[in-house]
Design a protein around this motif. Structure first.
Motif, short mmCIF file in Angstrom:
data_model
loop_
_atom_site.label_atom_id
_atom_site.label_comp_id
_atom_site.label_asym_id
_atom_site.label_seq_id
_atom_site.Cartn_x
_atom_site.Cartn_y
_atom_site.Cartn_z
N VAL A 166 5.16 0.79 5.34
CA VAL A 166 6.49 1.31 5.37
C VAL A 166 7.08 1.41 3.91
N GLN A 167 6.05 1.67 2.86
CA GLN A 167 6.45 1.94 1.67
C GLN A 167 5.38 2.67 0.97
N GLY A 168 5.76 4.05 0.35
CA GLY A 168 4.95 4.76 -0.25
C GLY A 168 4.91 4.45 -1.82
N PRO A 169 4.05 5.11 -2.63
CA PRO A 169 4.04 4.95 -4.09
C PRO A 169 5.17 5.50 -5.09
N ILE A 170 6.28 5.03 -4.63
CA ILE A 170 7.55 5.56 -5.46
C ILE A 170 8.35 4.36 -5.64
#
Length: 852
Positions: free
Chosen positions: A387-391
């Motif tokens: 649900v979440q990328g590395p940003i």
């Protein structure tokens, strides 16, 4: 309570403790044994030594072995134009086709399902879809096609609506929450027989916040179970995967979007300017091509309307000769990425682990009153890489909850539009790549803590490593010398060259009494006298005269100061001030932000012998003539603060000297003597007719003035004992050098210079054109080249608004028919701004920000 909040805000959670114990355990690094990630960085990314790079969503970095492998390939093979018919062309064609297969395999699909169309990037791929999609315009017999896009889409997706509007096709932005609601409601009533084509575009990963949207939406929209808008017809889906695939695997066999645009530099770092549109073969026949160019036609007649397209979809849409050498480079990118990391799943886990830890740490930072230090823009709680990328996208807050604009942090010259009505014009984005490390994260977090929570240099992060529980987790040792993070920018972040050249301080200075090259100082024309209508505002007498205490010029931009007691004035400022600059092998100007050791280069000017002597520790002195040999000089274009300037190279001898000192190819260039760089209009106030303010290689103005009283106030703040009883001593001389002024005066009050409109120094008259907005350059010790955040931190605290220090000056008129000089000891006569009454300003106004 406040004290406890302050302490907790300065301490970061342990690395292992930042993770949800109930969630699946994710990997840090790539499991090749202790120290493997550190060894990978040292071997493949040596150029990152001393740098924290956190803009991988903007562009990730290529590895050394990837570039070496590609270069060896080019050295060993001859690749011709794939449209020609010869052995080398056949080699190119076959290699390119193999790369197409490799791309499809990377995304877990085959040529039976997808076609790879090479483009110049994901933006070009999106434009191709916008122009070639089989849109049906609105009309009497049809409601027309619908173009729907998620509001969290990239600019390049939103820009497709201009194409659709031009052909009378409706564009509809869809909010993520509305699509979530539609998904919960299920399918609405529709006409299964309606074949009107519609297109829905959404990002697999938000380029702004890193939030990941369900790949299951692809099939739900295509099957009719999910409707972006309630319109009957046949829905096609474009999945913007450019951000997502940079750090995660994408399985197109399971999630069969019709169109998938990508940019390869986001995955490999190299090559840039190359992307692709992956088109599902069931949708490919619907694409309509109008233009045809080189290589896309099987046959055509110039004199008649006869054209037969190439049979394959890729060949029909790849206008002209593709960037075939860059395509070949992709093969080496895939090979290297697999060899170094073991694949995209490992990269996904590694980068998310770093992002999750950073999110937890940033979220926990608190001011003494308990207020949050940052505001993070995300709908995700960083619970899972699904649900979440590395940003991480955020803004920094003050202790009252107000957003701190970027120009307060030292922004590019002349740009102050960081806040409008208290709202930010952008935000700060950090992002991680496969070579990012825990050290990078901790250096970034230390930067936030040191600048906002004012902690001491002994930042308590050692327990983080003791608690990692991960093989090969790197230490944060020697981070004191790491440069500030390179972060992505959304209309907000300072540019790379955001130093204020005339307000950028350098190294140790040597005082000389300059030998005049002409008769004594002139009495400049009476037109330079202070206007009578402002005479009442002249500051003098009551507290003793203001005088010039020090004079400096900086012959080589960003190199050490050259202190003088009397020096000639030219039409660009002090004679030879910033007439030279050091450039890299590509001709790009170097500053102390990229190369702090510039401050260790000490220039001396001998006006009698017409030479500049350059010295540095461990190097033999070298001489450079003050003027060019016009018969042998080759003029070339350079750039300074977005301006084009004509320069010439000072020769191979000094180039070799500089290259030896810095350990990389460098050149010394000088502004051409017959080139005139005009100051921007804002600096031309009250100039006499026929005059034009001109600049050397400075960034902003001809002169920078600072006030000793302002230095002393900052000096006192910096040398106050901290909470641990330690003292970090900065001498007044050290502080003065960091601010790289031309003129230092013995002001009576700190920052009184910000209330001035004009000044006269001796017989010369100047317009005060505004404050110098400071950047991280003042963190560099000009004696040693070492960085220390405390100066910028303390200045930021004390100024409260913009981080200003020093005032820019420009000549209002100058008569050079007779020689003119500036001298130490000359009297300084300021004129107050018209809206400032009286000299004795209240203490409450001492730090008021004044702009010109």
């Amino acid at each position: 309570m406040a004290s406890a909040a302050a302490e907790s805000g300065r301490e970061l959670p342990a690395f292992a403790g930042s993770r949800d114990p109930s969630a699946p355990r994710l990997a840090y690094g790539y499991g090749y044994g202790p120290g493997s990630l550190r060894e990978l960085r040292a071997r493949e990314f040596r150029r990152l030594a001393g740098t924290v790079y956190l803009d991988h969503a903007g562009a990730t970095l290529f590895s050394q072995s990837q570039l070496e492998s590609f270069t060896n390939d080019l050295m060993e093979n001859t690749y011709g134009n794939p449209h020609s018919q010869n052995i080398s062309s056949k080699l190119t064609y076959d290699t390119v086709e193999q790369v197409r297969y490799r791309i499809l395999a990377h995304f877990h699909t085959t040529a039976e399902d997808y076609t790879v169309i090479f483009t110049s990037g994901s933006t070009a791929a999106l434009k191709l879809v916008a122009e070639a999609f089989p849109w049906v315009s609105q009309g009497p017999e049809s409601s027309g096609s619908q173009f729907c896009y998620l509001t969290d889409s990239h600019t390049s997706v939103v820009g497709m609506r201009n194409v659709t509007m031009a052909i009378n096709v409706t564009s509809t932005p869809v909010r993520p929450e509305d699509l979530w609601s539609a998904e919960e409601r299920g399918a609405s009533v529709s006409d299964p027989d309606c074949q009107l084509p519609h297109l829905f575009c959404y990002p697999a990963q938000s380029n702004f916040s890193g939030v990941r949207y369900p790949l299951s939406w692809i099939e739900e929209v295509k099957s009719g179970r999910l409707h972006p808008v309630s319109t009957p017809g046949k829905w096609f889906v474009l999945l913007d995967a450019a951000s997502y695939v940079s750090t995660s695997p994408l399985d197109l066999s399971a999630h069969q979007a019709d169109f998938v645009p990508i940019s390869f530099y986001k995955i490999f770092g190299f090559p840039t300017g190359l992307g692709a549109l992956l088109v599902h073969n069931r949708a490919a026949p619907l694409l309509r091509k109008t233009y045809f160019g080189g290589g896309t036609a099987s046959a055509y007649l110039a004199g008649e309307d006869f054209y037969i397209p190439r049979p394959s979809v890729a060949q029909r849409f790849e206008d002209g000769t593709i960037s075939f050498l860059d395509v070949i480079a992709l093969k080496h990118g895939f090979d290297t990425l697999e060899r170094l990391t073991g694949g995209m799943e490992n990269i996904k886990q590694h980068t998310f682990t770093l992002a999750q830890y950073t999110y937890v740490a940033l979220s926990s930072l608190r001011y003494p009153n308990g207020a949050a230090v940052v505001r993070i823009y995300s709908d995700s709680e960083f619970s899972s890489p699904e649900v979440q990328g590395p940003i991480i996208n955020f803004n920094v807050l003050d202790d009252k909850g107000n957003i701190i604009g970027y120009s307060q942090a030292g922004h590019v010259c002349g740009d102050n539009m960081d806040l409008i009505d208290g709202q930010p014009t952008g935000s700060v984005r950090i992002s991680f790549g496969y070579m990012s490390t825990l050290d990078d994260v901790q250096a970034f977090l230390r930067f936030i803590i040191d600048t906002r929570l004012h902690s001491s240099g002994d930042w308590p992060v050692s327990q983080t490593h003791a608690d990692t529980g991960e093989a090969g987790a790197p230490s944060a040792e020697s981070q004191a010398d790491v440069t500030p993070a390179v972060m992505g920018r959304h209309s907000l972040l300072p540019q790379e060259d955001a130093l204020t050249g005339s307000g950028v301080w350098n190294n140790s200075s040597t005082t000389v009494n300059a030998v005049p090259v002409a008769p004594p100082v002139c009495d400049v024309a009476r037109t330079q006298q202070i206007p009578s209508e402002k005479a009442a505002g002249v500051l003098q007498g009551a507290l003793g005269p203001l005088v010039v205490t020090n004079l400096y010029l900086y012959p080589i931009k960003s190199c050490a100061a050259f202190e003088v007691t009397r020096w000639p004035v030219g039409n660009q400022g002090l004679l030879y001030d910033r007439s030279w600059m050091v450039v890299n092998h590509n001709g790009v100007c170097l500053s102390q932000k990229q190369e702090p050791r510039l401050c260790l280069i000490q220039p001396f000017i001998d006006l009698q012998q017409r030479i500049m002597v350059i010295k540095a520790k461990g190097m033999e002195p070298i001489e450079v003539p003050l003027e060019e040999n016009s018969e042998q000089t080759q003029i070339r274009q350079s750039r300074v603060c977005a301006d084009r300037v004509n320069t010439y190279d000072c020769g191979e001898k000094i180039s070799s000297w500089l290259s030896t000192f810095f350990g990389r190819p460098c050149h010394l260039i000088k502004q051409s003597s017959n080139f005139q760089r005009n100051a921007k209009k804002k600096h031309g106030k009250d100039q006499l007719p026929g005059t034009m303010a001109t600049l050397s290689l400075v960034n902003e103005a001809q002169y920078l003035l600072i006030n000793t009283s302002s230095i002393l106030e900052l000096h006192q703040q910096l040398n106050t004992s901290d909470e641990n009883g330690k003292q970090e001593l900065f001498s007044v001389k050290d502080l003065s050098l960091r601010f790289r002024a031309n003129i230092i005066i013995n002001g009576k009050r700190a920052f009184e210079e910000e209330k001035w409109d004009e000044i006269s120094i001796g017989s010369l008259h100047f317009q005060v054109v505004g404050p110098c907005h400071r950047c991280q350059m003042i963190c560099i010790d000009q004696q040693t080249g070492q960085r220390n955040q405390h100066v910028f931190q303390k200045l930021s605290e004390s100024r409260e608004t913009k981080v200003n220090f020093g005032m820019y000056l420009m000549h209002t008129s100058l008569d050079l028919s007779s020689p003119c000089f500036l001298s130490v000891g000359s009297q300084v006569l300021p004129v107050l701004k018209e809206n400032v009454e009286g000299h004795d300003l209240p203490a409450s106004e001492k730090h008021q920000d004044v702009t010109s």
